[in-house]
Design a protein around this motif. Structure first.
Motif, PDB file in Angstrom:
ATOM      1  N   PRO A  45       0.808  -1.231   0.000  1.00 19.15           N
ATOM      2  CA  PRO A  45       0.000   0.000   0.000  1.00 19.15           C
ATOM      3  C   PRO A  45       0.839   1.278   0.000  1.00 19.15           C
ATOM      4  CG  PRO A  45       0.081  -0.925   2.207  1.00 19.15           C
ATOM      5  CD  PRO A  45       0.774  -1.910   1.304  1.00 19.15           C
ATOM      6  N   LEU A  46       2.146   1.167   0.250  1.00 19.25           N
ATOM      7  CA  LEU A  46       3.007   2.346   0.306  1.00 19.25           C
ATOM      8  C   LEU A  46       3.671   2.657  -1.028  1.00 19.25           C
ATOM      9  CD1 LEU A  46       4.714   1.740   3.769  1.00 19.25           C
ATOM     10  CD2 LEU A  46       2.640   3.040   3.240  1.00 19.25           C
ATOM     11  N   SER A  47       3.448   1.794  -2.022  1.00 18.88           N
ATOM     12  CA  SER A  47       4.096   2.003  -3.310  1.00 18.88           C
ATOM     13  C   SER A  47       3.352   3.055  -4.123  1.00 18.88           C
ATOM     14  CB  SER A  47       4.152   0.694  -4.094  1.00 18.88           C
ATOM     15  OG  SER A  47       4.603   0.919  -5.413  1.00 18.88           O
ATOM     16  N   ALA A  48       4.101   4.035  -4.619  1.00 23.40           N
ATOM     17  CA  ALA A  48       3.495   5.049  -5.474  1.00 23.40           C
ATOM     18  C   ALA A  48       3.022   4.449  -6.788  1.00 23.40           C
ATOM     19  CB  ALA A  48       4.497   6.167  -5.747  1.00 23.40           C
ATOM     20  N   ALA A  49       3.590   3.288  -7.149  1.00 25.22           N
ATOM     21  CA  ALA A  49       3.219   2.642  -8.409  1.00 25.22           C
ATOM     22  C   ALA A  49       1.841   2.006  -8.341  1.00 25.22           C
ATOM     23  CB  ALA A  49       4.253   1.584  -8.780  1.00 25.22           C
ATOM     24  N   ALA A  50       1.266   1.914  -7.146  1.00 27.23           N
ATOM     25  CA  ALA A  50      -0.028   1.248  -7.003  1.00 27.23           C
ATOM     26  C   ALA A  50      -1.122   1.942  -7.803  1.00 27.23           C
ATOM     27  CB  ALA A  50      -0.422   1.186  -5.526  1.00 27.23           C
ATOM     28  N   GLU A  51      -0.966   3.241  -8.051  1.00 23.92           N
ATOM     29  CA  GLU A  51      -1.983   3.951  -8.817  1.00 23.92           C
ATOM     30  C   GLU A  51      -1.923   3.596 -10.298  1.00 23.92           C
ATOM     31  OE1 GLU A  51      -1.591   8.083  -8.048  1.00 23.92           O
ATOM     32  OE2 GLU A  51      -1.935   7.895  -5.894  1.00 23.92           O
ATOM     33  N   ALA A  52      -0.776   3.110 -10.769  1.00 21.38           N
ATOM     34  CA  ALA A  52      -0.618   2.777 -12.184  1.00 21.38           C
ATOM     35  C   ALA A  52      -0.840   1.299 -12.469  1.00 21.38           C
ATOM     36  CB  ALA A  52       0.771   3.188 -12.657  1.00 21.38           C
ATOM     37  N   GLY A  53      -0.801   0.476 -11.449  1.00 22.47           N
ATOM     38  CA  GLY A  53      -0.957  -0.967 -11.649  1.00 22.47           C
ATOM     39  C   GLY A  53      -0.733  -1.703 -10.341  1.00 22.47           C
ATOM     40  N   PRO A  54      -0.777  -3.022 -10.369  1.00 23.85           N
ATOM     41  CA  PRO A  54      -0.634  -3.793  -9.131  1.00 23.85           C
ATOM     42  C   PRO A  54       0.746  -3.629  -8.509  1.00 23.85           C
ATOM     43  CG  PRO A  54      -0.575  -5.235 -11.056  1.00 23.85           C
ATOM     44  CD  PRO A  54      -0.963  -3.880 -11.545  1.00 23.85           C
ATOM     45  N   ALA A  55       0.762  -3.328  -7.218  1.00 25.96           N
ATOM     46  CA  ALA A  55       2.008  -3.214  -6.470  1.00 25.96           C
ATOM     47  C   ALA A  55       2.011  -4.311  -5.419  1.00 25.96           C
ATOM     48  CB  ALA A  55       2.128  -1.845  -5.819  1.00 25.96           C
ATOM     49  N   VAL A  56       3.000  -5.187  -5.469  1.00 30.18           N
ATOM     50  CA  VAL A  56       3.059  -6.359  -4.606  1.00 30.18           C
ATOM     51  C   VAL A  56       4.193  -6.202  -3.603  1.00 30.18           C
ATOM     52  CG1 VAL A  56       3.417  -8.866  -4.545  1.00 30.18           C
ATOM     53  CG2 VAL A  56       2.115  -7.830  -6.427  1.00 30.18           C
ATOM     54  N   ASP A  57       3.918  -6.555  -2.363  1.00 26.55           N
ATOM     55  CA  ASP A  57       4.961  -6.634  -1.338  1.00 26.55           C
ATOM     56  C   ASP A  57       5.599  -8.013  -1.484  1.00 26.55           C
ATOM     57  OD1 ASP A  57       6.434  -7.099   0.990  1.00 26.55           O
ATOM     58  OD2 ASP A  57       5.068  -5.939   2.243  1.00 26.55           O
ATOM     59  N   TRP A  58       6.710  -8.068  -2.206  1.00 21.91           N
ATOM     60  CA  TRP A  58       7.302  -9.360  -2.539  1.00 21.91           C
ATOM     61  C   TRP A  58       7.806 -10.093  -1.308  1.00 21.91           C
ATOM     62  CZ3 TRP A  58       5.690 -10.945  -6.879  1.00 21.91           C
ATOM     63  CH2 TRP A  58       5.505 -10.054  -7.958  1.00 21.91           C
ATOM     64  N   GLU A  59       8.390  -9.379  -0.375  1.00 17.64           N
ATOM     65  CA  GLU A  59       8.932 -10.036   0.816  1.00 17.64           C
ATOM     66  C   GLU A  59       7.835 -10.721   1.622  1.00 17.64           C
ATOM     67  OE1 GLU A  59      11.564  -9.010   4.842  1.00 17.64           O
ATOM     68  OE2 GLU A  59      11.217  -7.471   3.323  1.00 17.64           O
ATOM     69  N   ALA A  60       6.737 -10.012   1.874  1.00 16.72           N
ATOM     70  CA  ALA A  60       5.642 -10.599   2.650  1.00 16.72           C
ATOM     71  C   ALA A  60       4.941 -11.702   1.866  1.00 16.72           C
ATOM     72  CB  ALA A  60       4.646  -9.512   3.051  1.00 16.72           C
ATOM     73  N   THR A  61       4.799 -11.508   0.560  1.00 19.18           N
ATOM     74  CA  THR A  61       4.147 -12.517  -0.272  1.00 19.18           C
ATOM     75  C   THR A  61       4.921 -13.829  -0.261  1.00 19.18           C
ATOM     76  OG1 THR A  61       3.082 -10.886  -1.713  1.00 19.18           O
ATOM     77  CG2 THR A  61       3.492 -13.070  -2.655  1.00 19.18           C
ATOM     78  N   LEU A  62       6.225 -13.761  -0.431  1.00 15.38           N
ATOM     79  CA  LEU A  62       7.039 -14.972  -0.460  1.00 15.38           C
ATOM     80  C   LEU A  62       7.167 -15.582   0.935  1.00 15.38           C
ATOM     81  CD1 LEU A  62       9.773 -13.797  -2.969  1.00 15.38           C
ATOM     82  CD2 LEU A  62       7.859 -15.369  -3.410  1.00 15.38           C
ATOM     83  N   ALA A  63       7.189 -14.764   1.969  1.00 14.55           N
ATOM     84  CA  ALA A  63       7.250 -15.294   3.334  1.00 14.55           C
ATOM     85  C   ALA A  63       6.021 -16.140   3.627  1.00 14.55           C
ATOM     86  CB  ALA A  63       7.370 -14.153   4.342  1.00 14.55           C
ATOM     87  N   PHE A  64       4.869 -15.725   3.119  1.00 11.22           N
ATOM     88  CA  PHE A  64       3.660 -16.523   3.345  1.00 11.22           C
ATOM     89  C   PHE A  64       3.771 -17.875   2.654  1.00 11.22           C
ATOM     90  CE2 PHE A  64      -0.687 -17.913   2.555  1.00 11.22           C
ATOM     91  CZ  PHE A  64      -1.202 -17.841   3.830  1.00 11.22           C
ATOM     92  N   ARG A  65       4.341 -17.913   1.471  1.00 17.84           N
ATOM     93  CA  ARG A  65       4.513 -19.191   0.782  1.00 17.84           C
ATOM     94  C   ARG A  65       5.467 -20.109   1.547  1.00 17.84           C
ATOM     95  NH1 ARG A  65       1.979 -15.790  -1.553  1.00 17.84           N
ATOM     96  NH2 ARG A  65       0.959 -15.958  -3.568  1.00 17.84           N
ATOM     97  N   HIS A  66       6.488 -19.548   2.153  1.00 16.34           N
ATOM     98  CA  HIS A  66       7.387 -20.362   2.967  1.00 16.34           C
ATOM     99  C   HIS A  66       6.648 -20.966   4.165  1.00 16.34           C
ATOM    100  CE1 HIS A  66      11.392 -20.081   1.167  1.00 16.34           C
ATOM    101  NE2 HIS A  66      11.039 -18.878   0.740  1.00 16.34           N
ATOM    102  N   ARG A  67       5.681 -20.249   4.710  1.00 17.72           N
ATOM    103  CA  ARG A  67       4.882 -20.815   5.805  1.00 17.72           C
ATOM    104  C   ARG A  67       4.098 -22.040   5.324  1.00 17.72           C
ATOM    105  NH1 ARG A  67       3.930 -15.226   6.643  1.00 17.72           N
ATOM    106  NH2 ARG A  67       4.988 -14.458   8.516  1.00 17.72           N
ATOM    107  N   LEU A  68       3.569 -21.953   4.124  1.00 18.62           N
ATOM    108  CA  LEU A  68       2.817 -23.087   3.577  1.00 18.62           C
ATOM    109  C   LEU A  68       3.733 -24.278   3.347  1.00 18.62           C
ATOM    110  CD1 LEU A  68       0.571 -21.162   1.021  1.00 18.62           C
ATOM    111  CD2 LEU A  68      -0.125 -22.064   3.247  1.00 18.62           C
ATOM    112  N   TRP A  69       4.881 -24.065   2.724  1.00 15.55           N
ATOM    113  CA  TRP A  69       5.817 -25.166   2.477  1.00 15.55           C
ATOM    114  C   TRP A  69       6.298 -25.786   3.783  1.00 15.55           C
ATOM    115  CZ3 TRP A  69       8.230 -21.236  -1.267  1.00 15.55           C
ATOM    116  CH2 TRP A  69       7.674 -21.377  -2.545  1.00 15.55           C
ATOM    117  N   ALA A  70       6.529 -24.964   4.800  1.00 17.36           N
ATOM    118  CA  ALA A  70       7.015 -25.484   6.086  1.00 17.36           C
ATOM    119  C   ALA A  70       6.003 -26.419   6.730  1.00 17.36           C
ATOM    120  CB  ALA A  70       7.340 -24.332   7.029  1.00 17.36           C
ATOM    121  N   GLN A  71       4.723 -26.242   6.380  1.00 16.10           N
ATOM    122  CA  GLN A  71       3.676 -27.090   6.936  1.00 16.10           C
ATOM    123  C   GLN A  71       3.336 -28.269   6.014  1.00 16.10           C
ATOM    124  OE1 GLN A  71       0.557 -24.523   9.239  1.00 16.10           O
ATOM    125  NE2 GLN A  71       1.438 -23.198   7.659  1.00 16.10           N
TER     126      GLN A  71
END
Length: 385
Positions: A45-71
């Motif tokens: 939500p802090l990315s200025a690019a969000a107004e032009a297109g999808p802005a993804v928090d890559w660190e948080a997004t990938l951390a969530f996937r690691h939680r899934l794999w760990a389980q």
């Protein structure tokens, strides 16, 4: 402590938050079934690019996937749970696939990635050649990243196809050139109204015949079929007719416990959006099946069905809002913001019920944090608790 929650009837009820969350779980993948969680993306939500297109928090997004794999769960990447076609465009999805596939390879995690045609301009019309080329571009990207592919249903194809023969032509060509077996996806119009009449037939029994014909022509190129129709009987009937070795991944977020368990003769695998928020329980249920403990399996998953039915209530395509809410309440991300602003797609009473049901299941690692954040959300909407 208690929290006052708004109801759909305009009134309020008092909920006493739980204090006994599920303990952490790290485990290998299940042996008896394949469980894939269709994972959401975390917006930035802090990315200025969000107004032009999808802005993804890559660190948080990938951390969530690691939680899934760990389980012990596999990740189904860049599917509709990740807002494909609802905020996440193809360039962002391609980057998501590249990053997630690399992370999966680094930890030995299972991953399947969505292949579609969403780089085509919306509205169309598009030729079958253009639709096929779009599929081919995305399939090549997924395979180049070393991931398995899910051939997602295409709005462009649903709009352009004149009948079953066009689906046979497009899918047949893709299967013949795929490097590895793929998963086909039958996504019903309750998830995406633009997919009505998929496989060239409005009648679902006739549509199933077309799908079975596509599989029969290249069975060695089909790992499985993901069925997202919210119709357990129809899914079981289709499962019984699949060629040997072709899996049925349930995408039914209403009836998944019985569809996964099976009837002793035929069992099911799963690729589900609900596994994103209920991952700790899904992982434990998978281990119960490995032990042959069907009673324990149902004891873990059956209580999650009311939450799933609530999140996936019509309009079903907005289930993603509840999924992201629960990830925020669970502390897996720092905010309740979605790509495209879809955090506003559900009402406050709907979100309050999602919080209450997830809390009763022990899904919040820190119940006090979840309660605090729910109070914040209520306060933003002018509700004192």
């Amino acid at each position: 402590m208690s929290i006052r929650l708004p109801g759909a009837d305009g009134g309020y009820r008092v909920h006493r938050p739980g204090t006994e969350p599920l303990p952490p779980l790290n485990c290998p993948p299940a042996r008896s079934r394949r469980f894939h969680a269709a994972a959401h993306v975390v917006a930035d939500p802090l990315s200025a690019a969000a107004e032009a297109g999808p802005a993804v928090d890559w660190e948080a997004t990938l951390a969530f996937r690691h939680r899934l794999w760990a389980q012990g769960l596999g990740v189904a990447e860049a599917m509709d749970t990740a807002q494909r076609g609802m905020g996440l465009d193809w360039p962002a999805a391609a980057e998501l696939i590249r990053r997630s596939a690399a992370e999966a390879a680094a930890v030995g995690g299972r991953i399947l990635c969505g292949v579609g045609t969403d780089q085509l301009p919306p509205g169309g019309p598009h030729s079958l050649a253009a639709i096929t080329a779009a599929y081919e571009e995305q399939l090549a990207h997924v395979e180049d990243c070393g991931a398995g592919a899910v051939l997602m249903a295409s709005r462009a194809l649903a709009s352009a196809a004149r009948g079953p023969e066009d689906y046979l032509e497009v899918y047949g060509g893709l299967l013949r050139q795929s490097a590895q077996p793929v998963v086909l996806h039958w996504l019903g119009p309750m998830f995406d109204p633009g997919l009505a009449g998929y496989w060239g037939r409005e009648d679902l029994d006739e549509a199933a015949e077309v799908l079975l014909k596509i599989i029969a022509e290249c069975p060695d190129k089909v790992d499985g079929i993901k069925v997202s129709l919210l119709d357990a009987g129809r899914e079981v009937a289709l499962r019984r007719r699949l060629p040997e070795g072709v899996r049925c991944y349930t995408g039914d977020d209403y009836h998944y416990p019985e569809l996964i368990e099976g009837d002793g003769e035929l069992t099911g695998d799963a690729l589900l959006g609900i596994f994103d928020p209920i991952a700790p329980l899904a992982a434990r249920a998978a281990l119960a099946l490995d032990r042959g403990d069907r009673v324990g399996f149902r004891g873990l998953l059956d209580p999650t069905v009311p939450l799933s039915r609530h999140l996936f209530a019509p309009p079903t395509r907005y289930y993603k809002t509840g999924v992201v809410l629960l990830a925020w309440l669970a502390g897996h991300q720092a905010h309740f913001t979605m790509v495209g602003g879809f955090q506003s797609a559900r009402s406050l009473p709907h979100l309050a019920t999602a919080y209450e049901q997830a809390d009763l299941l022990g899904l919040f690692p820190d119940p006090l944090l979840a309660e605090h954040r729910m109070r914040q959300l209520l306060a933003v909407h002018g509700v004192g608790s």
